[in-house]
Design a protein around this motif. Sequence first.
Motif, PDB file in Angstrom:
ATOM      1  N   SER A   1      36.795  14.348  28.349  1.00 20.67           N
ATOM      2  CA  SER A   1      36.143  13.192  27.671  1.00 20.67           C
ATOM      3  C   SER A   1      35.754  12.055  28.667  1.00 20.67           C
ATOM      4  N   GLN A   2      36.739  11.842  29.554  1.00 23.48           N
ATOM      5  CA  GLN A   2      36.292  10.867  30.783  1.00 23.48           C
ATOM      6  C   GLN A   2      35.233  11.270  31.406  1.00 23.48           C
ATOM      7  N   LEU A   3      35.003  12.619  31.693  1.00 25.99           N
ATOM      8  CA  LEU A   3      33.748  12.954  32.560  1.00 25.99           C
ATOM      9  C   LEU A   3      32.699  12.963  31.742  1.00 25.99           C
ATOM     10  N   VAL A   4      32.707  13.220  30.361  1.00 23.61           N
ATOM     11  CA  VAL A   4      31.438  13.019  29.706  1.00 23.61           C
ATOM     12  C   VAL A   4      31.061  11.621  29.535  1.00 23.61           C
ATOM     13  N   PHE A   5      31.827  10.538  29.508  1.00 26.42           N
ATOM     14  CA  PHE A   5      31.609   9.137  29.283  1.00 26.42           C
ATOM     15  C   PHE A   5      30.841   8.900  30.741  1.00 26.42           C
ATOM     16  N   PHE A   6      31.400   9.275  31.768  1.00 25.79           N
ATOM     17  CA  PHE A   6      30.992   8.924  33.222  1.00 25.79           C
ATOM     18  C   PHE A   6      29.685   9.581  33.474  1.00 25.79           C
ATOM     19  N   GLY A   7      29.584  10.965  32.868  1.00 27.01           N
ATOM     20  CA  GLY A   7      28.203  11.573  32.948  1.00 27.01           C
ATOM     21  C   GLY A   7      27.141  10.833  32.366  1.00 27.01           C
ATOM     22  N   LEU A   8      27.220  10.515  31.131  1.00 31.05           N
ATOM     23  CA  LEU A   8      26.424   9.669  30.441  1.00 31.05           C
ATOM     24  C   LEU A   8      25.826   8.409  31.046  1.00 31.05           C
ATOM     25  N   SER A   9      26.976   7.797  31.706  1.00 32.87           N
ATOM     26  CA  SER A   9      26.623   6.501  32.502  1.00 32.87           C
ATOM     27  C   SER A   9      25.933   6.809  33.697  1.00 32.87           C
ATOM     28  N   ASN A  10      26.281   7.987  34.241  1.00 37.16           N
ATOM     29  CA  ASN A  10      25.648   8.421  35.779  1.00 37.16           C
ATOM     30  C   ASN A  10      24.450   8.763  35.493  1.00 37.16           C
ATOM     31  N   GLN A  11      23.947   9.138  34.274  1.00 39.14           N
ATOM     32  CA  GLN A  11      22.652   9.717  33.900  1.00 39.14           C
ATOM     33  C   GLN A  11      21.758   8.648  33.640  1.00 39.14           C
ATOM     34  N   LEU A  12      22.037   7.559  33.306  1.00 33.45           N
ATOM     35  CA  LEU A  12      21.294   6.266  33.294  1.00 33.45           C
ATOM     36  C   LEU A  12      20.803   5.993  34.897  1.00 33.45           C
ATOM     37  N   VAL A  13      21.957   5.996  35.663  1.00 32.55           N
ATOM     38  CA  VAL A  13      21.618   5.726  36.807  1.00 32.55           C
ATOM     39  C   VAL A  13      20.586   6.410  37.709  1.00 32.55           C
ATOM     40  N   VAL A  14      20.761   7.922  37.441  1.00 32.27           N
ATOM     41  CA  VAL A  14      19.744   8.782  38.152  1.00 32.27           C
ATOM     42  C   VAL A  14      18.467   8.455  37.483  1.00 32.27           C
ATOM     43  N   SER A  15      18.372   8.591  36.125  1.00 38.33           N
ATOM     44  CA  SER A  15      17.003   8.382  35.566  1.00 38.33           C
ATOM     45  C   SER A  15      16.176   6.955  36.171  1.00 38.33           C
ATOM     46  N   PHE A  16      17.108   5.936  36.115  1.00 40.24           N
ATOM     47  CA  PHE A  16      16.648   4.884  36.971  1.00 40.24           C
ATOM     48  C   PHE A  16      15.938   4.766  38.378  1.00 40.24           C
ATOM     49  N   LYS A  17      16.667   5.432  39.126  1.00 41.16           N
ATOM     50  CA  LYS A  17      16.357   5.953  40.378  1.00 41.16           C
ATOM     51  C   LYS A  17      14.948   6.852  40.588  1.00 41.16           C
ATOM     52  N   GLU A  18      14.954   7.793  39.704  1.00 42.48           N
ATOM     53  CA  GLU A  18      13.707   8.501  39.753  1.00 42.48           C
ATOM     54  C   GLU A  18      12.651   7.910  39.247  1.00 42.48           C
ATOM     55  N   GLU A  19      12.859   7.272  38.129  1.00 45.01           N
ATOM     56  CA  GLU A  19      11.484   6.393  37.419  1.00 45.01           C
ATOM     57  C   GLU A  19      11.128   5.417  38.411  1.00 45.01           C
ATOM     58  N   ASN A  20      11.904   4.842  39.290  1.00 49.71           N
ATOM     59  CA  ASN A  20      11.554   3.763  39.899  1.00 49.71           C
ATOM     60  C   ASN A  20      10.710   4.476  41.196  1.00 49.71           C
ATOM     61  N   ALA A  21      10.975   5.516  41.853  1.00 49.06           N
ATOM     62  CA  ALA A  21      10.463   6.386  42.768  1.00 49.06           C
ATOM     63  C   ALA A  21       9.240   6.949  42.487  1.00 49.06           C
ATOM     64  N   VAL A  22       8.883   7.186  41.309  1.00 55.00           N
ATOM     65  CA  VAL A  22       7.557   7.334  40.870  1.00 55.00           C
ATOM     66  C   VAL A  22       6.778   6.253  40.749  1.00 55.00           C
ATOM     67  N   ALA A  23       7.224   5.227  40.152  1.00 56.18           N
ATOM     68  CA  ALA A  23       6.668   3.806  40.057  1.00 56.18           C
ATOM     69  C   ALA A  23       6.028   3.319  41.503  1.00 56.18           C
ATOM     70  N   PHE A  24       6.988   3.643  42.466  1.00 58.29           N
ATOM     71  CA  PHE A  24       6.465   3.328  43.638  1.00 58.29           C
ATOM     72  C   PHE A  24       5.443   3.706  44.512  1.00 58.29           C
ATOM     73  N   LYS A  25       5.449   5.160  44.046  1.00 54.10           N
ATOM     74  CA  LYS A  25       4.385   5.906  44.601  1.00 54.10           C
ATOM     75  C   LYS A  25       2.889   5.466  43.856  1.00 54.10           C
ATOM     76  N   HIS A  26       3.160   5.046  42.704  1.00 50.83           N
ATOM     77  CA  HIS A  26       1.829   4.720  41.956  1.00 50.83           C
ATOM     78  C   HIS A  26       1.604   3.414  42.315  1.00 50.83           C
ATOM     79  N   LEU A  27       2.518   2.546  42.677  1.00 47.49           N
ATOM     80  CA  LEU A  27       2.045   1.277  43.197  1.00 47.49           C
ATOM     81  C   LEU A  27       1.681   0.964  44.539  1.00 47.49           C
TER      82      LEU A  27
END
Length: 529
Positions: free
Chosen positions: A55-81
């Motif tokens: 259960s602890q791993l699932v909670f941390f994984g869901l939180s970490n998933q937000l971090v990963v998606s934020f990094k990837e989306e910003n990297a794509v946004a920077f390339k377009h900018l």
Amino acid sequence: CGRNMMAQSDLDLKETALKEDLKFYFMNPCDKYRARHQIPWKLALQILKIVMVTSQLVFFGLSNQLVVSFKEENAVAFKHLFLKGYSGVDEDDYSCSIYTQQDAYDSIFYVIDQYRQLKNISLGTLGYEHDGSGLKICKQQYRKGEMLPSSDKPNIDVSTETDCIILKPQELASKNTEVKLNSSFFNLEFYRLIQVKISFKLKGVALQTIHARELPDCYAFQNTITFNNRAHSGKIKIYFNSDTDIQECKDWHILGSVLQKNSLYILVFDGFVILNCLASLILCSRSVVLALKLRQRFVNFFLEKYNRCVSYTDRMEFINGWYILVIISDVMTITGSVLKMEIKAKNLTSYDVCSILLGTSTLFVWVGVIRYLGYFQTYNVLILTMQASLPKVLRFCCCAGMIYLGYTFCGWIVLGPYHEKFEDLNTVAECLFSLVNGDDMFATFAQIQQKSMLVWTFSRLYLYSFIILFIYMILSLFIALITDAYDTIKKYQQNGFLATDLHEFLKDCGSVSYRKEQTSAPFICCCRR
């Protein structure tokens, strides 16, 4: 005679007590409860730990998933900018490419202009890092020389020089920046230009974590745009790299008590996980210590009564590998939970270290379940087969690995210039491993460039020989080793396992019969009524 009889009587009592302790030590938790009504606390803690750690791993994984998606989306946004004419898809290992001098100037000044008006065009919560930072532009080039188009003898000094200029945000907003942009620094001599590197730092805030009832994270993005002209082939490759660093947000002012309550609940849950693992760590460490003491008693008694030493195999019977695995798992879980609590409180940002610790510990926890399945003869086959085949499999892999490395180096040096899957050693090793598993065979054959008939013929001989050797011979022998160990275990389960001194010593130990389950290296699984 009296003293001899007393000594013999003491030895018999010592033997009886030792047999009872050995018998009890090798019982499974259920038989221990039946024999002495000892509650199997370790078993209960392991079952509870599986639920809590997962259960602890699932909670941390869901939180970490937000971090990963934020990094990837910003990297794509920077390339377009910041990349002019970026199509949204990288061309290869680089983002895009240019072919004219005017395109090079336009791309460089486009980055400067986009950086200047970032706050007006960006859709995200982006800002400049601090007042002292800015846009750093560096050009690396060969020293002065002469390059005449009509001459086949270029005059180039191969030693390099690097010039840099820094454009701060406040300077870009003023009119004085036109003087810098029109300076001689931007007069590029492409025949001696090696690369132009533009680096800048931005900061942002991930507000999407608020919807997950978590405190937001602050990010620092170190972006680098490289115009690579090392080949001087008429094509400049543009590389974009964004390194993300999660920083502690200071002086937060967030209204609403939902985030604070949710964070508090998760911190309390992590605290219970730590207590559970700490109790499991203490009990398993205690069992290991008691087992070593019991082994020493058995060794001393065997030497005193039979005047000979206990074999190495019997000594290893007292070393319970499952307890060691649980101890390692508990240490990693406790360390990872402490890091997770600090990350949750926004005091640390070590997501990668925490992920490795929690992920590995959860893996060990689930693997440890096999120990309790091993008390049943039907489920114990996997454990015994792995133990019996592991030494032979390791020796076989060492021999096969030599052949594999030979093919790896050969494919890299010969096929590297003609096949994208053989360009570097790491890619060659991955390609050959996929061929062993029967993946991507046709594409590997088809993508070889037919520029050289000699290399094309060699590639066919190379690939066919590798596939025949590894799939039809080495892989088949590898499976045969495991199959042979499995057949041996099945025969021993039907006809009985080989008896050692420890087995013989425990053969007559009261109402509980000792069960032998092992091949060449016996493994005492449990005692049954």
